[in-house]
Design a protein around this motif. Structure first.
Motif, mmCIF file in Angstrom:
data_model
loop_
_atom_site.group_PDB
_atom_site.id
_atom_site.type_symbol
_atom_site.label_atom_id
_atom_site.label_comp_id
_atom_site.label_asym_id
_atom_site.label_seq_id
_atom_site.Cartn_x
_atom_site.Cartn_y
_atom_site.Cartn_z
ATOM 1 N N ASN A 112 0.799 -1.231 0.000
ATOM 2 C CA ASN A 112 0.000 0.000 0.000
ATOM 3 C C ASN A 112 0.828 1.276 0.000
ATOM 4 O O ASN A 112 0.390 2.319 -0.503
ATOM 5 C CB ASN A 112 -0.952 0.002 1.188
ATOM 6 C CG ASN A 112 -2.124 -0.929 0.981
ATOM 7 O OD1 ASN A 112 -2.531 -1.202 -0.148
ATOM 8 N ND2 ASN A 112 -2.676 -1.444 2.074
ATOM 9 N N THR A 184 -5.659 5.259 1.014
ATOM 10 C CA THR A 184 -5.549 6.034 2.249
ATOM 11 C C THR A 184 -4.135 5.983 2.835
ATOM 12 O O THR A 184 -3.920 6.339 3.992
ATOM 13 C CB THR A 184 -6.548 5.507 3.297
ATOM 14 O OG1 THR A 184 -6.260 4.129 3.577
ATOM 15 C CG2 THR A 184 -7.985 5.637 2.801
ATOM 16 N N SER A 185 -3.177 5.535 2.021
ATOM 17 C CA SER A 185 -1.798 5.384 2.492
ATOM 18 C C SER A 185 -0.939 6.557 2.049
ATOM 19 O O SER A 185 -1.342 7.378 1.213
ATOM 20 C CB SER A 185 -1.203 4.082 1.951
ATOM 21 O OG SER A 185 -1.946 2.960 2.379
ATOM 22 N N THR A 186 0.260 6.622 2.606
ATOM 23 C CA THR A 186 1.259 7.628 2.228
ATOM 24 C C THR A 186 2.461 6.906 1.640
ATOM 25 O O THR A 186 2.929 5.906 2.199
ATOM 26 C CB THR A 186 1.698 8.455 3.447
ATOM 27 O OG1 THR A 186 0.558 9.111 3.999
ATOM 28 C CG2 THR A 186 2.743 9.483 3.059
#
Length: 287
Positions: A112, A184-186
């Motif tokens: 992710n 929704t990850s970085t």
């Protein structure tokens, strides 16, 4: 003798699989990461580029496609906003003698926090790299069908001694930075990529070629008389093996993954697999 041998092999593929010839293939199923970097079919060199490192768990690579095998996984990508298009995988092989179109197929996956944008590049002289497109940010955190990516490379890639192809992390097309796989990850350098079933071939891809989802044919070469054929469906399969003259040497229908090939002499064969109306042909080496 070598030219005659290659011509015979090419003829066999033409008769059986619509003129598609496997040049080099990596299935990455050896549990030893260094050994898994070696081609399972043909000749070539697989390298990690741009500072990426092996992503191991207890010394082993993670699951591949299908999950019974392994995939080659790397991590330690560039920091956000730096070194665009430099880090990833590289495959070097000769396409000398192959004058038809060069194809590459592979199964990619990303964690992710890894870059969801992958760029594709090739070189014909081993020095100058040319962009061959990208995946439009389509990388996901799962394996699906196999092959997940199919590319036909420009005609200039045929018949080249110094051909190479690479897959690199690139910025999102709408920004000057990497975009993560997870919604929704970085993005982070520790995000990992996996790759499996990398196959370079020559010739037109047939409609059904490689259409069997999750197909795995291993080990290749076979040294103990046992060939395993696995698919996502694991349905009943018709398996036909031909010698280089196009003669049928084995014909069986089975729902099991194990095929007994102990009766076959050492050499190169073509295995034709049909499952649920889809057919795929692969080169098979018996030792």
């Amino acid at each position: 003798m070598k030219k005659l041998y290659s011509l015979t092999l090419l003829l066999a593929f033409a008769l059986i699989s619509n003129a598609q010839t496997v040049i080099t293939q990596w299935n990455f199923d050896n549990v030893d990461p260094a050994a898994s970097m070696l081609p399972t079919t043909g000749s070539g060199v697989f390298t990690k580029i741009g500072g990426v490192e092996d992503n191991l768990t207890s010394g082993l690579m993670p699951a591949g496609n299908p999950s019974t095998g392994k995939a080659y996984s790397v991590k330690t990508f560039p920091a956000a906003g730096s070194l665009n298009g430099t880090a990833g995988y590289q495959f070097t092989l000769s396409t000398v003698g192959f004058n038809d179109q060069i194809n590459v197929t592979f199964d990619p996956r990303g964690s992710n926090t890894s870059s969801k944008w992958q760029g594709y590049e090739y070189t014909t002289d081993g020095t100058t790299w040319v962009a061959a497109g990208n995946n439009a940010g389509a990388l996901t955190n799962s394996f699906t069908a196999s092959p997940m990516v199919t590319l036909t490379l420009p005609a200039v890639c045929s018949n080249k001694a110094n051909f190479a192809f690479r897959i690199v992390a690139i910025y999102d097309a709408t920004s000057a930075d990497y975009a993560p796989v997870g919604a929704t990850s970085t993005y982070g350098p520790s995000g990992a990529w996996r790759i499996d079933n990398v196959t370079f071939s020559s010739g037109a891809l047939s409609v059904n070629q490689n259409a069997i989802a999750g197909l795995k044919v291993y080990p290749n070469p076979v040294s103990n008389g046992k060939l395993f054929i696995e698919t996502s469906a694991n349905a009943e399969k018709t398996v036909i093996i031909y010698d280089l003259l196009g003669k049928k040497v084995l014909n069986t229908i089975t729902a099991n993954s194990e095929i007994n090939v102990a009766s076959l002499n050492s050499g190169i064969y073509i295995v034709k697999i049909t499952e649920e109306g889809n057919t795929t042909s692969r080169k098979l080496v018996i030792r």
